[in-house]
Design a protein around this motif. Structure first.
Motif, PDB file in Angstrom:
ATOM      1  N   TRP A 100      13.759  13.188  12.379  1.00 30.60           N
ATOM      2  CA  TRP A 100      12.481  12.967  13.071  1.00 30.60           C
ATOM      3  C   TRP A 100      11.879  11.633  12.634  1.00 30.60           C
ATOM      4  N   LEU A 101      11.902  11.383  11.306  1.00 30.77           N
ATOM      5  CA  LEU A 101      11.303  10.149  10.782  1.00 30.77           C
ATOM      6  C   LEU A 101      12.037   8.916  11.331  1.00 30.77           C
ATOM      7  N   THR A 102      13.369   8.966  11.298  1.00 30.72           N
ATOM      8  CA  THR A 102      14.148   7.812  11.768  1.00 30.72           C
ATOM      9  C   THR A 102      13.861   7.549  13.239  1.00 30.72           C
ATOM     10  N   ALA A 110       9.945  18.212   2.678  1.00 27.12           N
ATOM     11  CA  ALA A 110       9.072  18.729   3.743  1.00 27.12           C
ATOM     12  C   ALA A 110       9.125  17.865   4.995  1.00 27.12           C
ATOM     13  N   LEU A 111      10.052  16.926   5.019  1.00 25.34           N
ATOM     14  CA  LEU A 111      10.123  15.989   6.146  1.00 25.34           C
ATOM     15  C   LEU A 111      11.516  16.028   6.750  1.00 25.34           C
ATOM     16  N   VAL A 141       0.822  -1.213   0.000  1.00 22.98           N
ATOM     17  CA  VAL A 141       0.000   0.000   0.000  1.00 22.98           C
ATOM     18  C   VAL A 141       0.857   1.264   0.000  1.00 22.98           C
ATOM     19  N   GLU A 142       2.064   1.172   0.494  1.00 24.74           N
ATOM     20  CA  GLU A 142       3.039   2.275   0.574  1.00 24.74           C
ATOM     21  C   GLU A 142       2.663   3.343   1.598  1.00 24.74           C
ATOM     22  N   SER A 143       1.387   3.760   1.654  1.00 25.27           N
ATOM     23  CA  SER A 143       1.001   4.835   2.563  1.00 25.27           C
ATOM     24  C   SER A 143      -0.495   4.725   2.832  1.00 25.27           C
ATOM     25  N   ALA A 144      -0.946   5.368   3.913  1.00 22.08           N
ATOM     26  CA  ALA A 144      -2.398   5.438   4.138  1.00 22.08           C
ATOM     27  C   ALA A 144      -2.821   6.900   4.149  1.00 22.08           C
ATOM     28  N   SER A 145      -2.027   7.750   3.481  1.00 25.84           N
ATOM     29  CA  SER A 145      -2.364   9.172   3.398  1.00 25.84           C
ATOM     30  C   SER A 145      -2.724   9.509   1.956  1.00 25.84           C
ATOM     31  N   VAL A 191       2.918  11.012   7.756  1.00 22.32           N
ATOM     32  CA  VAL A 191       3.523   9.825   8.390  1.00 22.32           C
ATOM     33  C   VAL A 191       2.623   9.366   9.536  1.00 22.32           C
ATOM     34  N   ARG A 192       2.143  10.340  10.332  1.00 21.74           N
ATOM     35  CA  ARG A 192       1.265   9.989  11.466  1.00 21.74           C
ATOM     36  C   ARG A 192      -0.018   9.321  10.961  1.00 21.74           C
ATOM     37  N   GLU A 193      -0.536   9.796   9.823  1.00 22.92           N
ATOM     38  CA  GLU A 193      -1.751   9.169   9.260  1.00 22.92           C
ATOM     39  C   GLU A 193      -1.494   7.690   8.962  1.00 22.92           C
TER      40      GLU A 193
END
Ligand code: B12
Ligand code: SF4
Length: 458
Positions: free
Chosen positions: A398-400, A393-394, A285-289, A335-337
């Protein structure tokens, strides 16, 4: 298992050539093995099967293509025989690999059709400029012929693996046997190379041919079979017919596919898959956003992702969810989504794989965007080196960190570190000896918990 190389070897043999396969997969010293092979056999032509340019892992990139130089040096030291490159990596970056290796020819796409034709032409001393599926350098200028080739023209080809490679070595590492039911993809995801390898138009293998091939593999002792189509469940009817056919045929296969698209998941298909003998599925799916899915041009929305999760919950099939974080449009909020979706909708017994960053390949829409956004400055000739896209924009730190924290509290989550663990091959072998069946990822939450109790940071 190197299905592509075996298919090419078998097709060349059927065309009347004498063929040997040298599988370097488990060799301690591949260059010595190659050298002794060249000392004993005296090949007229040499084909090199190159599957992976790199490991697609932004955190710990490994540039596999660099292994080709010493192999080529060894070959050139021993024989002037023309060298033909083939394999998925070559279809993705033929010019760069021809220049890097100094090989004579590259074969694009369906090697089992093209290689034999190229060999016949080379044996007669004349390769026509029109031969479809080949690429070469002429006075330093890259030339290539695309064109139709006809995989699946004589049914669904699976090679006789035992004829070409040491199958027990693969089985003891819990390898699955790859089989394709189709080529081509109608989707247009911006980062994807699959259409470059297989084309845009669907080329479907006759469902009876797939069922025969699976029965044939089982007769040869190969039970764990994996559909390696770019998307298994599209076209939907084709997948459904295959599953229904398998459900009503006699076979003892344990089937898997990691390439399901959420758009075509419903109860009818999953029931048919269960009846057919599936023991594990993966959904990419790669993402849910919606923002990210739209920018990636995935062709589905977050609503489709949520719907697929509801359907999957009604069935017993273990499921591996595959996500790719950091694509265009990704922010902390998106990412939070995605993490919220994973928390709410993925069953604890299922597994979620999170990849960070997207490998940029030349000729893709992602390459164009990356240049536009100033994320990429290397010319295509330097893109064999693993280069990745992360949304400007990321904040990557933070992501890691966020992913590290999330992994620490969810034992059913994995990332590229997990699949790169140095002791994973040994664990596969141990699992095999203990009679554990593939897929091993079904047991992720127990394995990770157990290893952490033993003090390992996994
Ligand atoms: C299914 C798949 C997987 C499955 C494999 C399951 C299994 N049981 O085999 C899984 C998920 C495990 C996997 C893992 C990985 N994969 Co993968 N995978 C694929 C996929 C979708 C299909 C591969 C396949 O089997 N094709 C079917 C066979 C028949 O085709 P083929 O091998 O290409 O062979 C044909 C031609 O290439 C040619 N050919 C092959 N050899 C030769 C030799 C000669 C001499 C000639 C002339 C022609 C020729 O003829 C063959 C017959 O037509 C491809 C994408 C794609 N559409 O190709 C990516 C792909 C091959 N994978 C890729 C990568 C990166 C990986 C991983 C490194 C990812 C990771 N971080 O772990 C690992 C490496 C695994 C390994 N040990 O090699 C990349 C490789 C490009 C690159 N960036 O390096 C691809 C192209 C996807 C992409 N990102 O673009 N993968
Ligand atoms: S659906 Fe899969 S194979 Fe098709 S374009 Fe998208 S990523 Fe590529």
């Amino acid at each position: 298992m190197p299905v592509g190389a075996c298919m090419v070897a078998e097709a060349a043999e059927l065309a009347g050539h004498r063929v040997r396969v040298l599988d370097l997969m488990f060799e301690q010293n591949p260059l010595n093995t190659l050298e002794s092979e060249l000392n004993t056999s005296n090949p007229d032509f040499i084909g090199l099967s190159v599957r992976n340019i790199d490991n697609n892992d932004m955190q710990h990139p490994v540039a596999f293509f660099k292994d080709l130089k010493p192999l080529m040096d060894t070959i050139r030291h021993k024989t002037p025989a023309p060298v033909v490159l083939g394999g998925a990596a070559v279809s993705v970056m033929p010019e760069e690999l021809l220049r890097y290796t100094g090989a004579n020819w590259a074969v694009l796409g369906d090697g089992e059709v093209v290689f034999s034709k190229l060999l016949s032409a080379l044996s007669q001393g004349e390769v026509s400029d029109n031969l479809p599926g080949i690429a070469w350098l002429e006075d330093g200028v890259f030339r290539k012929n695309t064109g139709n080739v006809d995989r699946f023209s004589n049914g669904c080809l699976t090679p006789d693996f035992h004829r070409w490679i040491h199958v027990p070595a693969y089985l003891s590492r819990l390898s699955t046997v790859p089989i394709q039911t189709k080529l081509g993809c109608h989707f247009k995801c911006i980062y994807c190379t699959y259409r470059k390898i297989e084309g845009h138009d669907y080329r479907l293998c006759n469902p009876e041919g797939v069922i025969d091939a699976i029965q044939n593999l089982v007769t040869k002792g190969l039970h764990d079979i994996e559909f390696v189509d770019n998307v298994f469940n599209s076209p939907y009817d084709h997948a459904l017919t295959i599953c229904e056919g398998l459900a009503s045929s006699r076979h003892d296969a344990r089937l898997q596919s990691l390439e399901l698209n959420p758009l075509f998941i419903d109860d009818t298909l999953l029931t048919a898959m269960e009846r057919a003998g599936f023991v594990g599925i993966g959904i990419t799916v790669e993402s849910a956003s919606d923002i990210v899915l739209d920018r990636l041009q995935k062709g589905f929305t977050a609503k489709d992702v949520y719907h697929a999760a509801q359907v999957i919950k009604r069935h017993n099939l273990p499921c591996l969810w595959i996500f790719m974080l950091g694509g265009p449009g990704e922010t902390e909020a998106t990412v939070r989504e995605t993490l919220h979706f994973a928390e709410q909708c993925i069953r604890p017994k299922d597994v979620a794989f999170f990849n960070i960053g997207i490998r940029i390949y030349p000729g893709t829409e992602l390459e164009r965007r990356a240049r536009e956004e100033g994320v990429l400055s290397s010319p295509p000739s330097e893109m064999l080196e693993p280069l990745f896209y992360v949304s400007p924009a990321l904040d990557l730190n933070w992501l890691t960190e966020t992913m590290q924290q999330t992994m620490a509290t969810h034992m059913n989550y994995i990332n590229s570190n997990t699949i790169g663990l140095s002791f994973l091959p040994a664990m596969n072998r141990l699992g095999y000896r203990l009679g554990v069946k593939s897929p091993l990822w079904r047991h992720t939450r127990y394995i990770r918990r157990g290893l952490r109790v033993l003090g390992m940071d996994v």
